[in-house]
Every structure is written in structure tokens, then in C-alpha cells.
Motif scaffolding. Sequence first.
Motif, PDB file in Angstrom:
ATOM      1  N   SER A   9       0.853  -1.194   0.000  1.00  0.00           N
ATOM      2  CA  SER A   9       0.000   0.000   0.000  1.00  0.00           C
ATOM      3  C   SER A   9       0.886   1.241   0.000  1.00  0.00           C
ATOM      4  O   SER A   9       1.862   1.326   0.743  1.00  0.00           O
ATOM      5  CB  SER A   9      -0.920   0.002   1.225  1.00  0.00           C
ATOM      6  OG  SER A   9      -0.174  -0.106   2.423  1.00  0.00           O
ATOM      7  N   ILE A  10       0.536   2.203  -0.864  1.00  0.00           N
ATOM      8  CA  ILE A  10       1.370   3.396  -1.046  1.00  0.00           C
ATOM      9  C   ILE A  10       0.486   4.633  -1.040  1.00  0.00           C
ATOM     10  O   ILE A  10      -0.528   4.688  -1.748  1.00  0.00           O
ATOM     11  CB  ILE A  10       2.149   3.334  -2.377  1.00  0.00           C
ATOM     12  CG1 ILE A  10       2.944   2.029  -2.494  1.00  0.00           C
ATOM     13  CG2 ILE A  10       3.088   4.530  -2.514  1.00  0.00           C
ATOM     14  CD1 ILE A  10       3.496   1.771  -3.875  1.00  0.00           C
ATOM     15  N   ALA A  23      -3.345  10.288  -3.301  1.00  0.00           N
ATOM     16  CA  ALA A  23      -4.043   9.050  -3.628  1.00  0.00           C
ATOM     17  C   ALA A  23      -3.438   7.899  -2.849  1.00  0.00           C
ATOM     18  O   ALA A  23      -2.293   7.960  -2.385  1.00  0.00           O
ATOM     19  CB  ALA A  23      -3.965   8.767  -5.124  1.00  0.00           C
ATOM     20  N   VAL A  24      -4.228   6.843  -2.723  1.00  0.00           N
ATOM     21  CA  VAL A  24      -3.745   5.583  -2.143  1.00  0.00           C
ATOM     22  C   VAL A  24      -3.801   4.514  -3.221  1.00  0.00           C
ATOM     23  O   VAL A  24      -4.823   4.339  -3.890  1.00  0.00           O
ATOM     24  CB  VAL A  24      -4.592   5.158  -0.928  1.00  0.00           C
ATOM     25  CG1 VAL A  24      -4.208   3.739  -0.488  1.00  0.00           C
ATOM     26  CG2 VAL A  24      -4.406   6.127   0.225  1.00  0.00           C
ATOM     27  N   TYR A  32      -2.416  -4.078  -8.404  1.00  0.00           N
ATOM     28  CA  TYR A  32      -2.354  -2.763  -7.778  1.00  0.00           C
ATOM     29  C   TYR A  32      -3.332  -1.815  -8.461  1.00  0.00           C
ATOM     30  O   TYR A  32      -3.371  -1.718  -9.692  1.00  0.00           O
ATOM     31  CB  TYR A  32      -0.935  -2.198  -7.857  1.00  0.00           C
ATOM     32  CG  TYR A  32       0.030  -2.916  -6.952  1.00  0.00           C
ATOM     33  CD1 TYR A  32       0.123  -2.584  -5.604  1.00  0.00           C
ATOM     34  CD2 TYR A  32       0.835  -3.944  -7.431  1.00  0.00           C
ATOM     35  CE1 TYR A  32       0.998  -3.258  -4.764  1.00  0.00           C
ATOM     36  CE2 TYR A  32       1.712  -4.619  -6.599  1.00  0.00           C
ATOM     37  CZ  TYR A  32       1.780  -4.279  -5.264  1.00  0.00           C
ATOM     38  OH  TYR A  32       2.643  -4.937  -4.427  1.00  0.00           O
ATOM     39  N   ARG A  33      -4.117  -1.137  -7.624  1.00  0.00           N
ATOM     40  CA  ARG A  33      -5.136  -0.238  -8.156  1.00  0.00           C
ATOM     41  C   ARG A  33      -5.100   1.106  -7.429  1.00  0.00           C
ATOM     42  O   ARG A  33      -4.727   1.181  -6.246  1.00  0.00           O
ATOM     43  CB  ARG A  33      -6.542  -0.846  -8.002  1.00  0.00           C
ATOM     44  CG  ARG A  33      -6.753  -2.118  -8.796  1.00  0.00           C
ATOM     45  CD  ARG A  33      -8.148  -2.683  -8.568  1.00  0.00           C
ATOM     46  NE  ARG A  33      -8.357  -3.931  -9.278  1.00  0.00           N
ATOM     47  CZ  ARG A  33      -8.819  -4.014 -10.529  1.00  0.00           C
ATOM     48  NH1 ARG A  33      -9.133  -2.885 -11.178  1.00  0.00           N
ATOM     49  NH2 ARG A  33      -8.981  -5.174 -11.119  1.00  0.00           N
ATOM     50  N   LEU A  34      -5.524   2.118  -8.128  1.00  0.00           N
ATOM     51  CA  LEU A  34      -5.731   3.437  -7.539  1.00  0.00           C
ATOM     52  C   LEU A  34      -7.081   3.386  -6.835  1.00  0.00           C
ATOM     53  O   LEU A  34      -8.132   3.421  -7.478  1.00  0.00           O
ATOM     54  CB  LEU A  34      -5.722   4.495  -8.646  1.00  0.00           C
ATOM     55  CG  LEU A  34      -5.805   5.961  -8.250  1.00  0.00           C
ATOM     56  CD1 LEU A  34      -4.590   6.384  -7.458  1.00  0.00           C
ATOM     57  CD2 LEU A  34      -5.938   6.816  -9.507  1.00  0.00           C
ATOM     58  N   VAL A  35      -7.068   3.257  -5.517  1.00  0.00           N
ATOM     59  CA  VAL A  35      -8.319   3.001  -4.803  1.00  0.00           C
ATOM     60  C   VAL A  35      -9.002   4.270  -4.308  1.00  0.00           C
ATOM     61  O   VAL A  35     -10.225   4.306  -4.172  1.00  0.00           O
ATOM     62  CB  VAL A  35      -8.089   2.026  -3.624  1.00  0.00           C
ATOM     63  CG1 VAL A  35      -7.669   0.669  -4.143  1.00  0.00           C
ATOM     64  CG2 VAL A  35      -7.053   2.559  -2.649  1.00  0.00           C
ATOM     65  N   HIS A  57      -4.566  18.141   4.495  1.00  0.00           N
ATOM     66  CA  HIS A  57      -5.984  18.290   4.116  1.00  0.00           C
ATOM     67  C   HIS A  57      -6.397  17.174   3.161  1.00  0.00           C
ATOM     68  O   HIS A  57      -7.477  16.585   3.297  1.00  0.00           O
ATOM     69  CB  HIS A  57      -6.223  19.641   3.439  1.00  0.00           C
ATOM     70  CG  HIS A  57      -5.988  20.816   4.326  1.00  0.00           C
ATOM     71  ND1 HIS A  57      -5.840  22.102   3.841  1.00  0.00           N
ATOM     72  CD2 HIS A  57      -5.883  20.920   5.671  1.00  0.00           C
ATOM     73  CE1 HIS A  57      -5.635  22.923   4.853  1.00  0.00           C
ATOM     74  NE2 HIS A  57      -5.660  22.234   5.971  1.00  0.00           N
ATOM     75  N   ALA A  58      -5.529  16.881   2.179  1.00  0.00           N
ATOM     76  CA  ALA A  58      -5.852  15.845   1.198  1.00  0.00           C
ATOM     77  C   ALA A  58      -5.943  14.470   1.857  1.00  0.00           C
ATOM     78  O   ALA A  58      -6.871  13.696   1.588  1.00  0.00           O
ATOM     79  CB  ALA A  58      -4.789  15.840   0.095  1.00  0.00           C
ATOM     80  N   VAL A  59      -4.984  14.160   2.740  1.00  0.00           N
ATOM     81  CA  VAL A  59      -4.992  12.855   3.397  1.00  0.00           C
ATOM     82  C   VAL A  59      -6.205  12.718   4.323  1.00  0.00           C
ATOM     83  O   VAL A  59      -6.806  11.643   4.420  1.00  0.00           O
ATOM     84  CB  VAL A  59      -3.672  12.627   4.169  1.00  0.00           C
ATOM     85  CG1 VAL A  59      -3.720  11.320   4.945  1.00  0.00           C
ATOM     86  CG2 VAL A  59      -2.489  12.622   3.204  1.00  0.00           C
ATOM     87  N   ALA A  60      -6.579  13.812   4.969  1.00  0.00           N
ATOM     88  CA  ALA A  60      -7.772  13.765   5.818  1.00  0.00           C
ATOM     89  C   ALA A  60      -9.018  13.457   4.989  1.00  0.00           C
ATOM     90  O   ALA A  60      -9.906  12.711   5.435  1.00  0.00           O
ATOM     91  CB  ALA A  60      -7.936  15.098   6.551  1.00  0.00           C
ATOM     92  N   GLN A  61      -9.083  14.003   3.772  1.00  0.00           N
ATOM     93  CA  GLN A  61     -10.211  13.691   2.894  1.00  0.00           C
ATOM     94  C   GLN A  61     -10.192  12.225   2.475  1.00  0.00           C
ATOM     95  O   GLN A  61     -11.248  11.585   2.352  1.00  0.00           O
ATOM     96  CB  GLN A  61     -10.187  14.596   1.662  1.00  0.00           C
ATOM     97  CG  GLN A  61     -10.648  16.022   1.930  1.00  0.00           C
ATOM     98  CD  GLN A  61     -11.016  16.746   0.651  1.00  0.00           C
ATOM     99  OE1 GLN A  61     -11.281  16.149  -0.385  1.00  0.00           O
ATOM    100  NE2 GLN A  61     -11.049  18.072   0.720  1.00  0.00           N
TER     101      GLN A  61
END
Length: 582
Positions: A9-10, A23-24, A32-35, A57-61
Motif C-alpha cells: 500500500s502506497i 491518492a492511495v 495494484y489499483r488506484l483506490v 488536508h488531502a490525506v484527511a479527505q
Amino acid sequence: MPADYRVESILVADCGSTMTKSAVVDLVEGQYRLVTQVEVPSTVEAPWEDVSQGVEHAVAQIERASGRILFDEQGLLITPERAGGQGVDAFVITTSAVPPLRIVLAGLVQGLSLASARRAARSIYADVVEVIALDDVTERRSEEERVRLIQQARPDVICIVGGTDGGATTALADLARVVTLACSLLEEEKRPVVIFAGNADMRLEVAQIIGEEAHLKVVDNVRPTLDVENLSPLREEIETIHSERKMAGLPGLAVLNAWNPQAIMTTAQAQSRVIEYLARKYGPQKGVLGVDIGGATTVVTVQLDGLTQQIIRTDLGTSYSVERVLDQVEMDDILRWVPFSIEEGEARNLLLNKSLRPTTLPATHETLLLEQALAREALRLALTEARETWPVGQASPYPHLSPMFEPIVGSGGVLSCAPRPGQAALILLDAIQPIGVSTLVLDRRGFVAAMGAMASVNPLAAVQAASLGGLVNLGTVIAPVGQGREGEIALRLKVEELHLEMDVPYGSLEVYRLPASEPLTLQVRPQRHFDVGWGPGRGRKIQFSGGSVGLIIDARGRPLTLPPDRDRRQAKVQEWLWGMGA
């Protein structure tokens, strides 16, 4: 970390001057997918002046959207991923929000050593703010005027070039004295780094002239002989100074460094990795082109004949750099791409409003088309300069035209945020004017830079995530080279599986919306005056897929010429927009 540790996981983040994307990427059912992905305004500028806040802010979203916990109780990123699914195994970050280095070039000959130094500077996030050329007969400046020019430019770096090895000496010594005097008059903490990349025989004398007045770096001559250009040493030195003086000083970077053991990459460096990967995938027969039209910067990356080149224009962008684009482009050149009449002053004001409010979306359809027209001209300027050093090989059968590319990758907000994919495709077609057969790929999610950065921790994750949603196939483009009468048949096409036959007239832009799920076989038969990459009149069968726009036949001619009459031109532009579904 254990030797058998596997990154699955990245968390990725790309901090631009206008927007921050995060993105994760995770392993889902063996691939591997853009989840999850989000985009928020960047926080580089006031009132925040802290790049880490935008990422937070982005990670919190992402946490809210996915239900996945990424931060611990102390507000630190959880790495590696825990058994319960909290956190991620790795975090990678890229940024294009770092201020460019301000560079003054000082040299002997504009068309030789100074041109080479400019090319070296253009491959880094750098802004050439002033050029002092001793052979410039139009501006006979005195020594005092040159000193004042350097002081007013407030450079981070002064680059002295000139003289082949064993060549000119006196003029270089005079130039070094001017630079030394200018540095001595500046406050010590504001003095620039001086790089000497000229006649190797002058290194000791230049060092003695500069003495303790500035920090001197010496690298190999950019022009050791008249016909040899050696950019790498100067480019690497400028890149090192940029990293030390600009990247390290980016507000909030220390917070992100605490999350990330990997070195933070610039967006351009990460994009270059992707272009090199695509070149290996598609083979050497054609080149690979990547363009990124950002708010402050436009980047062109190309792989041709095994050589990767990149030009970074920090003065060309669609929001922060609007005014600087307008300084270099006639308003008529921008307005030729819109299908309506508007006063130049009104158009200029509408475009300048974007530089005041970079994160706003166009309020009207007309403003949207104006911004897209500006993007065409910004990209055209960057491509014009980039082409000066592109090698002429098998991918360039017509040296006065664009080389053949496969694929062409478009990134940047003006493309990814276009309401319809046909608008993004048309911007690329008008600015690049590709020839032959190409595939247009849109970085719809702003994922290319993340893909390049991810490759450093898990190359397979980068490739699979990009192919499963990160990049969007806009369609296959067939662009014949040749001249004919408007309406004359230029190409005959047949899609074998669909029993569909098409005659394409010269001067037209045709789009055929075909199934995008399965590859199709296309017979391409150019008429004898037209060439699509296999020689005049020579046809072939190719495999292609429809893409989100479709099969695009650009028979408008190369180079593309717009009608001089305003009404006819606007009618043509509108016709092209409608044809592309834009």
C-alpha cells in the motif's frame, strides 16, 4: 525493515503551485489499483505558506472517503501498514511548487555558449531573469550598467560562460570582474552562487578575480569546442543548488520529510521516469512525448533515439504565469483559437483574472475556451524551444514538422479538468500537431508524477495502477503529411471488424466514435500525395482501440494553417470543437 518486506500500500502526493493531489494505491485481488484519490487547493502561498497543510488536508479527505485511518494519535503517518489496515507501507511525494532559481547568464556569444547555458538552465526549475552578452551590439552597456543590471535581477545564481577551451581569455576576465563587483555590492547573505562553465584555461584566473566576494563553483565548459555542447555538468550543478537553496527551504517540507524516508522528487523528475519507461515499452521506432501544462510551469519531456530531454518553462502557465505568457504572445495568436469575437482588452482582463484567483474554475464557456487557447500558445512556445535540440533520426522524417510519437501523454489542470475529453485532445492536436499515427493519453487524475515516484518503491504498482485507471486513452490519431485541395480525398480507411469504410477529405478533422473495449483492425490507405509514416501513398493495417474520444483523423494539413479571414477562421474553430465533441 525486514529484508523480505513487501510494499503493498502506497500513499502518493503531488504538490503543485495551484492544486495538491493525493491518492492511495493498494493491492486489490492480486493487482495494484488506484483506490482513492482527492484534490485540494495547495497551501504554498499566503495565508498558509506551508506545503504540508495541503497534503494533510488531502490525506484527511482520503480518510473520510475510504474509512481508512492513516494518521496515529500524534498526527504522524502510520508506516508500515498495520494488521488492521491502518496506515500504508510507503509514502512518496513530488512537487512543482518549489520557487525557481533566479539565474543571470553572463557570456561572450549569444548563439553559442549563452545558448548552451540557457538550455542547461531550462532543464531545471530555473528562471533566466537576465542575460549579459558581450556580443550584443544592440545594447552597448557600460560596466556600471551591467553591475546595476545584476543587482536589480536579484539572482540566486550567476553563470559565466564563454570561450572554447584554450580560446578567449581577456573578455572572460572582464566579465568576471563585473560579476565580482556586483556581488561585492550586495549584502553577504544575498550574494549569489557564481558558476564558471567557460574556457577551462581560465579557471584559476576567474577564481582569483572572484576571491572571497562570492561562492564560486567550477564545472566543465558548456562549449569545449565550437561544435561540441556539454550541458550535463552545468545542469547537475544548477540542480544541486536548486535542491539546497529552494527545495530545502520550501515551508512545511520538514514535516513531509518526517513521513517519507525517500528523497522528495520534483514533478518533472518523476515525469521523466515515466517517459523513459514508455519509451522502453513502445520501442525506438518513434519518440515518446509528455507535456504538462501547469498553473505556473509548462514541462516538455521527450525520448527520441534513446535520448531523454526535458525543458521546464517556469514562465509559461495557465494561472500564476498568465501575465508572463501574455508578454511573449500576441493576443491575436490566442484569439485565433476561439470561435467568437471579443475585444483584446476584455480577453486580456479575463485571462489576468485567473492569475489573481488561480484555483477558480471558468465562470462561462467563453472564459473556458480562452483559457484553453492560452494553454495552446504556452505549450507551443515550450515546444518551439524544446525542438531546437531534438535529434533528427528515424522518428523525424520531416525535420520542419513534429517527430512521430507513440504515445503522447498530456498532463496538467487545463487538460485534466477540461469538461469534455475532446477539448483536451484538441488542445494537444493544435499545439503539438503530431504526424503519422499516435495515441493520445490523458493524465486525467494527475497521476503521471505519482507513477514516476512510486517506481522507486514498487515499479509494478506504478505500472499496474496507471493502466487500471491512472491514465485515460483519448484515442488514436492519424495525421497525414501532404498538401492537397480542400475536399480532395486524403485517406481511405476501413475498420475490418465493423465493416466500416471511410473516405477522409483533406482539410477536415474527423472523429469516429468506436467501441473502446476491444482492439480493432484498421486499414489505412493514404492517397499518393499523403504520408502517414510509411512513405507517400503507402498504407498498412494497424491495431487500435477507440478511446474516450474515438478514432481521430486530423487531415487539416501540416503545418496547420488557420484561415486569415476572421469569420471563416471562427467558423472553422467551431466546426473542429463540435467535431471533437467539445
